[in-house]
Design a protein around this motif. Sequence first.
Motif, PDB file in Angstrom:
ATOM      1  N   LEU A 176       0.152  14.554 -11.578  1.00 56.32           N
ATOM      2  CA  LEU A 176      -1.040  13.784 -11.915  1.00 56.32           C
ATOM      3  C   LEU A 176      -1.266  12.647 -10.929  1.00 56.32           C
ATOM      4  N   THR A 177      -0.608  12.730  -9.765  1.00 61.43           N
ATOM      5  CA  THR A 177      -0.738  11.730  -8.705  1.00 61.43           C
ATOM      6  C   THR A 177      -1.007  12.425  -7.372  1.00 61.43           C
ATOM      7  N   LEU A 178      -1.347  11.617  -6.379  1.00 61.32           N
ATOM      8  CA  LEU A 178      -1.516  12.120  -5.013  1.00 61.32           C
ATOM      9  C   LEU A 178      -0.235  11.991  -4.199  1.00 61.32           C
ATOM     10  N   LEU A 179       0.774  11.375  -4.757  1.00 67.06           N
ATOM     11  CA  LEU A 179       1.957  11.009  -3.987  1.00 67.06           C
ATOM     12  C   LEU A 179       2.623  12.186  -3.269  1.00 67.06           C
ATOM     13  N   PRO A 180       2.794  13.365  -3.908  1.00 65.41           N
ATOM     14  CA  PRO A 180       3.452  14.462  -3.189  1.00 65.41           C
ATOM     15  C   PRO A 180       2.725  14.884  -1.915  1.00 65.41           C
ATOM     16  N   HIS A 181       1.462  14.514  -1.782  1.00 65.79           N
ATOM     17  CA  HIS A 181       0.673  14.924  -0.613  1.00 65.79           C
ATOM     18  C   HIS A 181       0.551  13.819   0.430  1.00 65.79           C
ATOM     19  N   LEU A 182       1.132  12.661   0.179  1.00 65.47           N
ATOM     20  CA  LEU A 182       1.024  11.537   1.106  1.00 65.47           C
ATOM     21  C   LEU A 182       2.265  11.469   1.985  1.00 65.47           C
ATOM     22  N   ARG A 183       2.090  11.732   3.281  1.00 63.59           N
ATOM     23  CA  ARG A 183       3.204  11.757   4.218  1.00 63.59           C
ATOM     24  C   ARG A 183       3.243  10.514   5.119  1.00 63.59           C
ATOM     25  N   ARG A 184       2.395   9.571   4.837  1.00 63.87           N
ATOM     26  CA  ARG A 184       2.345   8.358   5.662  1.00 63.87           C
ATOM     27  C   ARG A 184       3.683   7.642   5.648  1.00 63.87           C
ATOM     28  N   GLU A 185       4.051   7.093   6.793  1.00 64.93           N
ATOM     29  CA  GLU A 185       5.255   6.277   6.909  1.00 64.93           C
ATOM     30  C   GLU A 185       4.869   4.919   7.500  1.00 64.93           C
ATOM     31  N   PHE A 186       5.311   3.865   6.855  1.00 59.87           N
ATOM     32  CA  PHE A 186       5.001   2.534   7.342  1.00 59.87           C
ATOM     33  C   PHE A 186       5.849   2.205   8.571  1.00 59.87           C
ATOM     34  N   SER A 187       5.272   1.433   9.471  1.00 59.42           N
ATOM     35  CA  SER A 187       6.006   0.954  10.636  1.00 59.42           C
ATOM     36  C   SER A 187       6.689  -0.364  10.301  1.00 59.42           C
ATOM     37  N   LEU A 188       7.579  -0.788  11.187  1.00 61.62           N
ATOM     38  CA  LEU A 188       8.217  -2.091  11.014  1.00 61.62           C
ATOM     39  C   LEU A 188       7.169  -3.202  11.053  1.00 61.62           C
ATOM     40  N   HIS A 189       6.134  -3.001  11.842  1.00 62.90           N
ATOM     41  CA  HIS A 189       5.036  -3.978  11.908  1.00 62.90           C
ATOM     42  C   HIS A 189       4.348  -4.096  10.549  1.00 62.90           C
ATOM     43  N   ASP A 190       4.083  -2.959   9.892  1.00 62.41           N
ATOM     44  CA  ASP A 190       3.463  -2.984   8.562  1.00 62.41           C
ATOM     45  C   ASP A 190       4.309  -3.786   7.573  1.00 62.41           C
ATOM     46  N   ILE A 191       5.615  -3.548   7.588  1.00 62.69           N
ATOM     47  CA  ILE A 191       6.516  -4.243   6.663  1.00 62.69           C
ATOM     48  C   ILE A 191       6.510  -5.743   6.952  1.00 62.69           C
ATOM     49  N   ALA A 192       6.539  -6.112   8.240  1.00 59.40           N
ATOM     50  CA  ALA A 192       6.538  -7.533   8.598  1.00 59.40           C
ATOM     51  C   ALA A 192       5.246  -8.214   8.141  1.00 59.40           C
ATOM     52  N   VAL A 193       4.127  -7.515   8.274  1.00 57.89           N
ATOM     53  CA  VAL A 193       2.849  -8.084   7.834  1.00 57.89           C
ATOM     54  C   VAL A 193       2.857  -8.305   6.325  1.00 57.89           C
ATOM     55  N   MET A 194       3.225  -7.268   5.571  1.00 58.65           N
ATOM     56  CA  MET A 194       3.142  -7.353   4.106  1.00 58.65           C
ATOM     57  C   MET A 194       4.138  -8.330   3.503  1.00 58.65           C
ATOM     58  N   THR A 195       5.297  -8.490   4.127  1.00 54.81           N
ATOM     59  CA  THR A 195       6.331  -9.344   3.540  1.00 54.81           C
ATOM     60  C   THR A 195       6.322 -10.759   4.087  1.00 54.81           C
ATOM     61  N   ARG A 196       5.626 -11.001   5.211  1.00 54.72           N
ATOM     62  CA  ARG A 196       5.717 -12.301   5.845  1.00 54.72           C
ATOM     63  C   ARG A 196       4.356 -12.839   6.295  1.00 54.72           C
ATOM     64  N   ALA A 197       3.776 -12.191   7.301  1.00 55.51           N
ATOM     65  CA  ALA A 197       2.601 -12.757   7.964  1.00 55.51           C
ATOM     66  C   ALA A 197       1.392 -12.856   7.045  1.00 55.51           C
ATOM     67  N   ALA A 198       1.146 -11.815   6.245  1.00 55.03           N
ATOM     68  CA  ALA A 198      -0.056 -11.798   5.411  1.00 55.03           C
ATOM     69  C   ALA A 198      -0.015 -12.884   4.344  1.00 55.03           C
ATOM     70  N   ALA A 199       1.114 -13.050   3.702  1.00 54.71           N
ATOM     71  CA  ALA A 199       1.217 -14.071   2.658  1.00 54.71           C
ATOM     72  C   ALA A 199       1.029 -15.468   3.237  1.00 54.71           C
ATOM     73  N   ALA A 200       1.594 -15.713   4.413  1.00 50.39           N
ATOM     74  CA  ALA A 200       1.432 -17.018   5.041  1.00 50.39           C
ATOM     75  C   ALA A 200      -0.038 -17.282   5.372  1.00 50.39           C
ATOM     76  N   ARG A 201      -0.720 -16.258   5.882  1.00 44.85           N
ATOM     77  CA  ARG A 201      -2.137 -16.421   6.218  1.00 44.85           C
ATOM     78  C   ARG A 201      -2.962 -16.673   4.962  1.00 44.85           C
ATOM     79  N   LEU A 202      -2.693 -15.938   3.886  1.00 50.90           N
ATOM     80  CA  LEU A 202      -3.455 -16.099   2.653  1.00 50.90           C
ATOM     81  C   LEU A 202      -3.336 -17.523   2.121  1.00 50.90           C
ATOM     82  N   LEU A 203      -2.145 -18.106   2.207  1.00 54.34           N
ATOM     83  CA  LEU A 203      -1.905 -19.435   1.670  1.00 54.34           C
ATOM     84  C   LEU A 203      -2.281 -20.546   2.656  1.00 54.34           C
ATOM     85  N   GLY A 204      -2.716 -20.162   3.857  1.00 53.89           N
ATOM     86  CA  GLY A 204      -3.090 -21.165   4.843  1.00 53.89           C
ATOM     87  C   GLY A 204      -1.907 -21.876   5.457  1.00 53.89           C
ATOM     88  N   LEU A 205      -0.733 -21.225   5.486  1.00 52.00           N
ATOM     89  CA  LEU A 205       0.477 -21.831   6.050  1.00 52.00           C
ATOM     90  C   LEU A 205       0.560 -21.464   7.528  1.00 52.00           C
TER      91      LEU A 205
END
Length: 310
Positions: A176-205
Amino acid sequence: MPGNVETAVATMEAAQGLPMHLAHFQFYGYGQEGAKGFSSGAARLMEAFHRHPNITMDVGQVLFEQMVTVSGDVIAQYSRRGDASPSKWVVWEAECDGAGGVVPYRYRERSFVNTLQWAVGLEIFLLAEDPWRLFFTTDHPNGAPFTAYPELIRLLMDADYRASVMARLDQEALALTLLPHLRREFSLHDIAVMTRAAAARLLGLEDRGHLCPGAIADVAVYRPQADKRAMFTDAAWVWKGGRLVVREGAVVDRPAGSALTIEPCYDRRIERDVKAYLDRFYSLSLDHFTVGGVAFEREDAERFRSIRAA
């Protein structure tokens, strides 16, 4: 609740283009398809998310870990006390205006509902087109402890590992999901953005979330490994505020941390309307909700750092 994805979409529409952050949104990504009337609504959710560039969200990923639910929804917590694992729970109520509940819980791989929750969170991640608006969370401790982040990173960066985990789960739910058909793999850049850079930008830090001159040196260094869970479980080197705290995997210093407090700019006239609303419908006044200054003592002055929002 099955079907709550429509409430989530309506909330995005209600923002009318104004900035809005939606927290732990995996818990609002459920549809009503299938024999059980419970399915993934992630595709519908993300379609709306992509249409509303004013919206940011964090995922609140569920992982198959021992965790504990903590919520101010005391009725919901009380109603789920029978699911407590281990069988311990506490709920409280304070003068009808404050309440909460703590119920331990373990997400299980063979559970239809838990499998669906796990899959919906990963669908949200993998369907997202802009990592700068989607943040990396497990809604600690409700979805999983933050110490489980390395497992989530591996699930996002390694499609083969993701498939091996899916093989152990409830297949009716996965269908009942699309997950079995999703083969995307995140890059190290994606992880760094989501865990660090994006949050800092959102908060204006502007002094963190990047490695440019003038940034606070909060730096973690990892040894490259094929197993991303193992890689992110143990940092090789860590600097906190420019001080070396981990050398070759061993802790060498334990400096005190600090809490960042945001001072948002807003039209002070809104306080009149909020006060009138509280006086009419609540037994507590606006003063009860006001958080005063924290720098009353030397310890607080050192522990808290105030950031004025743009």
